[in-house]
Scaffold this motif. Structure first.
Motif, mmCIF file in Angstrom:
data_model
loop_
_atom_site.group_PDB
_atom_site.id
_atom_site.type_symbol
_atom_site.label_atom_id
_atom_site.label_comp_id
_atom_site.label_asym_id
_atom_site.label_seq_id
_atom_site.Cartn_x
_atom_site.Cartn_y
_atom_site.Cartn_z
ATOM 1 N N LEU A 146 0.467 5.784 10.243
ATOM 2 C CA LEU A 146 -0.914 5.986 9.786
ATOM 3 C C LEU A 146 -1.661 4.664 9.720
ATOM 4 C CD1 LEU A 146 -0.313 8.611 6.933
ATOM 5 C CD2 LEU A 146 -1.449 9.018 9.128
ATOM 6 N N SER A 147 -0.972 3.613 9.254
ATOM 7 C CA SER A 147 -1.607 2.291 9.182
ATOM 8 C C SER A 147 -2.031 1.819 10.562
ATOM 9 C CB SER A 147 -0.653 1.275 8.549
ATOM 10 O OG SER A 147 -0.404 1.600 7.191
ATOM 11 N N ASP A 148 -1.173 2.058 11.563
ATOM 12 C CA ASP A 148 -1.490 1.643 12.926
ATOM 13 C C ASP A 148 -2.716 2.382 13.469
ATOM 14 O OD1 ASP A 148 0.650 -0.079 12.888
ATOM 15 O OD2 ASP A 148 2.009 1.286 13.958
ATOM 16 N N LEU A 149 -2.826 3.675 13.144
ATOM 17 C CA LEU A 149 -3.896 4.490 13.729
ATOM 18 C C LEU A 149 -5.210 4.385 12.965
ATOM 19 C CD1 LEU A 149 -4.546 6.563 15.988
ATOM 20 C CD2 LEU A 149 -3.957 8.369 14.344
ATOM 21 N N ILE A 150 -5.149 4.429 11.621
ATOM 22 C CA ILE A 150 -6.395 4.490 10.830
ATOM 23 C C ILE A 150 -6.446 3.454 9.705
ATOM 24 C CG2 ILE A 150 -6.794 6.954 11.293
ATOM 25 C CD1 ILE A 150 -5.563 7.483 8.472
ATOM 26 N N GLY A 151 -5.453 2.559 9.636
ATOM 27 C CA GLY A 151 -5.394 1.598 8.535
ATOM 28 C C GLY A 151 -6.540 0.615 8.502
ATOM 29 N N ALA A 152 -7.187 0.373 9.645
ATOM 30 C CA ALA A 152 -8.312 -0.563 9.685
ATOM 31 C C ALA A 152 -9.602 0.066 9.166
ATOM 32 C CB ALA A 152 -8.516 -1.067 11.113
ATOM 33 N N ILE A 153 -9.617 1.369 9.021
ATOM 34 C CA ILE A 153 -10.786 2.081 8.489
ATOM 35 C C ILE A 153 -10.661 2.102 6.960
ATOM 36 C CG2 ILE A 153 -11.999 4.303 8.436
ATOM 37 C CD1 ILE A 153 -10.854 4.807 11.261
ATOM 38 N N PRO A 154 -11.709 1.716 6.208
ATOM 39 C CA PRO A 154 -11.602 1.635 4.743
ATOM 40 C C PRO A 154 -11.041 2.891 4.086
ATOM 41 C CG PRO A 154 -13.632 0.619 5.449
ATOM 42 C CD PRO A 154 -13.020 1.215 6.682
ATOM 43 N N ALA A 155 -11.495 4.069 4.528
ATOM 44 C CA ALA A 155 -10.990 5.311 3.931
ATOM 45 C C ALA A 155 -9.496 5.456 4.180
ATOM 46 C CB ALA A 155 -11.737 6.510 4.496
ATOM 47 N N GLY A 156 -9.040 5.101 5.377
ATOM 48 C CA GLY A 156 -7.612 5.183 5.691
ATOM 49 C C GLY A 156 -6.796 4.254 4.828
ATOM 50 N N ALA A 157 -7.276 3.001 4.665
ATOM 51 C CA ALA A 157 -6.577 2.032 3.823
ATOM 52 C C ALA A 157 -6.509 2.527 2.380
ATOM 53 C CB ALA A 157 -7.286 0.684 3.895
ATOM 54 N N THR A 158 -7.591 3.154 1.903
ATOM 55 C CA THR A 158 -7.625 3.685 0.530
ATOM 56 C C THR A 158 -6.583 4.778 0.345
ATOM 57 O OG1 THR A 158 -9.971 3.169 0.240
ATOM 58 C CG2 THR A 158 -9.054 4.909 -1.160
ATOM 59 N N GLY A 159 -6.515 5.712 1.290
ATOM 60 C CA GLY A 159 -5.565 6.819 1.179
ATOM 61 C C GLY A 159 -4.125 6.353 1.228
ATOM 62 N N ILE A 160 -3.817 5.439 2.133
ATOM 63 C CA ILE A 160 -2.448 4.930 2.252
ATOM 64 C C ILE A 160 -2.050 4.168 0.997
ATOM 65 C CG2 ILE A 160 -0.983 3.324 3.548
ATOM 66 C CD1 ILE A 160 -2.749 4.098 6.036
ATOM 67 N N ALA A 161 -2.967 3.339 0.459
ATOM 68 C CA ALA A 161 -2.689 2.584 -0.769
ATOM 69 C C ALA A 161 -2.463 3.518 -1.954
ATOM 70 C CB ALA A 161 -3.837 1.621 -1.060
ATOM 71 N N ALA A 162 -3.241 4.613 -2.022
ATOM 72 C CA ALA A 162 -3.087 5.562 -3.125
ATOM 73 C C ALA A 162 -1.716 6.228 -3.096
ATOM 74 C CB ALA A 162 -4.198 6.615 -3.065
ATOM 75 N N ILE A 163 -1.257 6.597 -1.901
ATOM 76 C CA ILE A 163 0.070 7.217 -1.790
ATOM 77 C C ILE A 163 1.150 6.226 -2.223
ATOM 78 C CG2 ILE A 163 1.787 8.105 -0.167
ATOM 79 C CD1 ILE A 163 -0.461 9.492 1.327
ATOM 80 N N ARG A 164 1.006 4.962 -1.821
ATOM 81 C CA ARG A 164 1.997 3.959 -2.233
ATOM 82 C C ARG A 164 1.973 3.750 -3.750
ATOM 83 N NH1 ARG A 164 4.808 1.643 1.607
ATOM 84 N NH2 ARG A 164 4.025 1.506 3.761
ATOM 85 N N GLU A 165 0.792 3.749 -4.342
ATOM 86 C CA GLU A 165 0.692 3.603 -5.806
ATOM 87 C C GLU A 165 1.353 4.788 -6.502
ATOM 88 O OE1 GLU A 165 -2.715 3.295 -9.343
ATOM 89 O OE2 GLU A 165 -3.299 3.080 -7.243
ATOM 90 N N TRP A 166 1.083 5.999 -5.998
ATOM 91 C CA TRP A 166 1.697 7.216 -6.552
ATOM 92 C C TRP A 166 3.212 7.144 -6.457
ATOM 93 C CZ3 TRP A 166 4.322 10.969 -3.481
ATOM 94 C CH2 TRP A 166 4.646 12.150 -4.154
ATOM 95 N N MET A 167 3.723 6.668 -5.341
ATOM 96 C CA MET A 167 5.172 6.526 -5.173
ATOM 97 C C MET A 167 5.739 5.556 -6.209
ATOM 98 S SD MET A 167 5.243 6.350 -0.994
ATOM 99 C CE MET A 167 6.812 5.512 -0.936
ATOM 100 N N GLY A 168 4.984 4.499 -6.522
ATOM 101 C CA GLY A 168 5.431 3.549 -7.531
ATOM 102 C C GLY A 168 5.533 4.168 -8.905
ATOM 103 N N TYR A 169 4.610 5.059 -9.247
ATOM 104 C CA TYR A 169 4.664 5.737 -10.553
ATOM 105 C C TYR A 169 5.839 6.712 -10.634
ATOM 106 C CZ TYR A 169 -0.009 3.914 -11.563
ATOM 107 O OH TYR A 169 -1.075 3.088 -11.790
#
Length: 345
Positions: free
Chosen positions: A247-270
């Protein structure tokens, strides 16, 4: 003489069935209350404008509308071509989330936030009946409103795990995605307005396959370059890290994509070292207009071919539809009837 049978998409429950369902509901209630959720009930039907426009174009078509009371034809201007609004102004509830949002909007001044509630009541959908899909069925919802913290998404994932484990469904599959990832996909395709056509189409991938998804996108006016992007997106597979990297490779450069990927990683941390078993599913779209963040879907064990037994997500803007903006929320739902069928199988 009419044949004695229930309406299509409904069923009778004998004593043994009722007792078994009570057992499932009892497990749900105990876990909900252990997590601090309070019970709530809302009416079986709502004003039509409360429900319409909240579920996407496909969901709106499945709402059971109720004819106006009394001599409703008296006020019809053209009896041969009556307007829908002249015939109906109410509908059976389609789910428990929108009625809950309406309740919160009405009672915001009396509630203490974050407000946690659970609700176990029947809902109705004018769907095509098939195995595991009924027109009348029970939903069990747990929602938290008044906080944007992803800790509640983690808590709800743990709640899923505890309920399903207690019921013996240890091979459940929790699939997650994020609405911002889907938003970035539409942007990567070249037009943010394609979000709904794309999500409606890819939500059917398991049922109709990639070629029919591409055909539907073509019918909806997407050019070949955009369809190629969707196909690349749908080909992203593997374990959690592989999917997030894809996902990072395909849409990570788009702000919305970066936001969604970061949110999933934060959720995984919790989640930490909890035993929740999950996967990232980029195809998970849940064609509902109100999700704004994390999206969840729980699938039954693969040995039972019955599909989804629960789902939910974040809906930060839902109460704004009722004139009360700024109250964020997140919730999940259990399909009691489907869980019952899975346990029977």
């Amino acid at each position: 003489m009419s044949q004695a049978r229930p309406a299509k998409g409904t069923r009778d429950f004998a004593a043994a069935d009722v007792l078994r369902r009570r057992y499932v509901v009892g497990v749900l209630q105990r876990v909900f209350e252990r997590y601090g959720f309070a019970p709530l009930e809302t009416p079986s039907f709502e004003n039509l404008d409360t429900l319409m426009g909240k579920y996407g174009e496909e969901g709106d078509r499945l709402i059971f509308k109720i004819l106006r009371s009394g001599d409703y034809m008296k006020s019809v201007v053209n009896p041969t071509q009556p307007k829908a609004s002249e015939l109906t102004d109410k509908a059976l509830r389609y789910d428990l989330t929108v009625p809950f949002a309406r309740y919160v909007a009405m009672n915001q001044g009396q509630l203490t936030f974050p407000f946690k509630r659970y609700q176990i009541q029947p809902v109705w959908r004018a769907d095509r009946p098939q195995r595991g899909r009924y027109r009348e069925f029970y939903q069990c919802d747990a929602d938290v409103v008044g906080s944007r913290s992803l800790t509640y998404e983690a808590e709800l994932a743990c709640l899923y795990h505890e309920v399903l484990t207690r019921l013996g469904l240890t091979e459940y599959r929790l699939q997650v995605n994020h609405r911002s990832i889907l938003l970035a996909l539409a942007e990567r395709c070249g037009n943010i307005d394609w979000l709904i056509p794309i999500t409606v189409a890819i939500d059917k991938l398991d049922k109709i396959g990639i070629e029919k998804v591409k055909a539907e996108l073509q019918q909806r006016g997407l050019p070949e370059l955009a369809i190629d992007v969707v196909e690349k997106y749908l080909s992203i597979q593997g374990d959690v890290e592989a999917v997030l990297n894809g996902l990072s490779d395909l849409i990570g450069a788009i702000p919305a994509g970066a936001t969604g990927i970061a949110a999933i990683r934060e959720w995984m941390g919790y989640l930490g070292d909890q035993s929740v078993q999950f996967s990232i599913d980029p195809t998970l779209a849940r064609g509902l207009n109100y999700y704004t963040g994390m999206i969840f879907e729980v699938k039954a064990p693969e040995s039972v071919q019955i599909g989804s037994i629960g789902g939910g997500g974040r809906y930060d803007d839902l109460t704004g539809l009722f004139g009360v903006p700024g109250i964020p929320g997140v919730g999940i739902s259990f399909g009691v009837d489907r869980i019952y069928d899975v346990l029977e199988a």
